[in-house]
Design a protein around this motif. Structure first.
Motif, PDB file in Angstrom:
ATOM      1  N   PHE A 163       0.803  -1.209   0.000  1.00 57.12           N
ATOM      2  CA  PHE A 163       0.000   0.000   0.000  1.00 57.12           C
ATOM      3  C   PHE A 163       0.835   1.257   0.000  1.00 57.12           C
ATOM      4  O   PHE A 163       1.778   1.395   0.747  1.00 57.12           O
ATOM      5  N   PRO A 182       0.189   5.809  -0.769  1.00 60.25           N
ATOM      6  CA  PRO A 182      -0.860   6.816  -0.643  1.00 60.25           C
ATOM      7  C   PRO A 182      -1.946   6.673  -1.705  1.00 60.25           C
ATOM      8  O   PRO A 182      -3.111   6.820  -1.421  1.00 60.25           O
ATOM      9  N   SER A 183      -1.582   6.365  -2.916  1.00 61.48           N
ATOM     10  CA  SER A 183      -2.540   6.103  -3.990  1.00 61.48           C
ATOM     11  C   SER A 183      -1.797   5.236  -4.980  1.00 61.48           C
ATOM     12  O   SER A 183      -0.767   5.636  -5.502  1.00 61.48           O
ATOM     13  N   ASP A 184      -2.278   4.035  -5.199  1.00 58.88           N
ATOM     14  CA  ASP A 184      -1.493   3.070  -5.930  1.00 58.88           C
ATOM     15  C   ASP A 184      -2.389   2.228  -6.810  1.00 58.88           C
ATOM     16  O   ASP A 184      -3.545   2.009  -6.502  1.00 58.88           O
ATOM     17  N   THR A 185      -1.855   1.746  -7.911  1.00 54.98           N
ATOM     18  CA  THR A 185      -2.587   0.821  -8.760  1.00 54.98           C
ATOM     19  C   THR A 185      -1.656  -0.309  -9.149  1.00 54.98           C
ATOM     20  O   THR A 185      -0.446  -0.167  -9.150  1.00 54.98           O
ATOM     21  N   THR A 237      -6.586  -1.040  -7.158  1.00 54.26           N
ATOM     22  CA  THR A 237      -6.318   0.359  -6.868  1.00 54.26           C
ATOM     23  C   THR A 237      -6.553   0.567  -5.378  1.00 54.26           C
ATOM     24  O   THR A 237      -7.564   0.113  -4.842  1.00 54.26           O
ATOM     25  N   THR A 238      -5.618   1.232  -4.698  1.00 54.01           N
ATOM     26  CA  THR A 238      -5.724   1.458  -3.258  1.00 54.01           C
ATOM     27  C   THR A 238      -5.578   2.935  -2.932  1.00 54.01           C
ATOM     28  O   THR A 238      -5.018   3.697  -3.710  1.00 54.01           O
ATOM     29  N   GLY A 239      -6.059   3.337  -1.779  1.00 55.03           N
ATOM     30  CA  GLY A 239      -5.928   4.711  -1.332  1.00 55.03           C
ATOM     31  C   GLY A 239      -6.232   4.854   0.147  1.00 55.03           C
ATOM     32  O   GLY A 239      -6.679   3.916   0.801  1.00 55.03           O
ATOM     33  N   GLY A 240      -5.962   6.027   0.678  1.00 56.43           N
ATOM     34  CA  GLY A 240      -6.330   6.352   2.054  1.00 56.43           C
ATOM     35  C   GLY A 240      -5.243   6.224   3.093  1.00 56.43           C
ATOM     36  O   GLY A 240      -5.421   6.676   4.217  1.00 56.43           O
ATOM     37  N   LEU A 277      -9.152   3.208   4.719  1.00 60.61           N
ATOM     38  CA  LEU A 277      -8.463   2.668   3.555  1.00 60.61           C
ATOM     39  C   LEU A 277      -9.480   2.263   2.489  1.00 60.61           C
ATOM     40  O   LEU A 277     -10.613   1.907   2.813  1.00 60.61           O
ATOM     41  N   THR A 278      -9.057   2.327   1.233  1.00 61.43           N
ATOM     42  CA  THR A 278      -9.928   1.911   0.145  1.00 61.43           C
ATOM     43  C   THR A 278      -9.172   0.970  -0.783  1.00 61.43           C
ATOM     44  O   THR A 278      -7.959   1.097  -0.957  1.00 61.43           O
ATOM     45  N   ASN A 338     -12.978  -2.015   2.281  1.00 65.18           N
ATOM     46  CA  ASN A 338     -12.572  -0.671   2.708  1.00 65.18           C
ATOM     47  C   ASN A 338     -12.566  -0.577   4.230  1.00 65.18           C
ATOM     48  O   ASN A 338     -13.464   0.005   4.825  1.00 65.18           O
TER      49      ASN A 338
END
Length: 94
Positions: free
Chosen positions: A7, A9-12, A23-26, A38-39, A74
């Motif tokens: 993970f 900060p913002s990843d694909t 895709t992840t974020g949060g 988290l998403t 999430n």
């Protein structure tokens, strides 16, 4: 088939058309113990995704107890103590 994403900060992650992608974020670097939402969003592959969240704590031990639900798409992440965590989301398709 599965895809594992360490993970950021913002990843694909994922490849070409039809490949399983995540895709992840949060997750943000912070110096407090406040919860973070988290998403994760999977696409491609075969629908019917499962999510598995894990982290490595500052002392090097692996854990899932910092998540509201380690199998939720999430979850909320609440660190047990201040320090560097490595958070991983693994998604598996049907």
């Amino acid at each position: 088939m599965g895809i594992k994403r360490v993970f950021g900060p913002s990843d694909t992650g994922g490849g070409g058309t039809g490949d399983l992608a995540l895709t992840t974020g949060g997750f943000a670097a912070r110096s407090d113990l406040n919860a973070q939402n988290l998403t994760a969003s999977a696409s491609g592959g075969t629908a019917g995704y499962t999510y598995a969240w894990t982290c490595v704590r500052p002392d090097g031990s692996a854990s899932t107890s910092e998540f509201s639900s380690a199998s939720a798409q999430n979850p909320t992440f609440t660190p047990a103590r201040v320090g560097l965590y490595a958070v991983t989301c693994t998604v598996t398709d049907s």
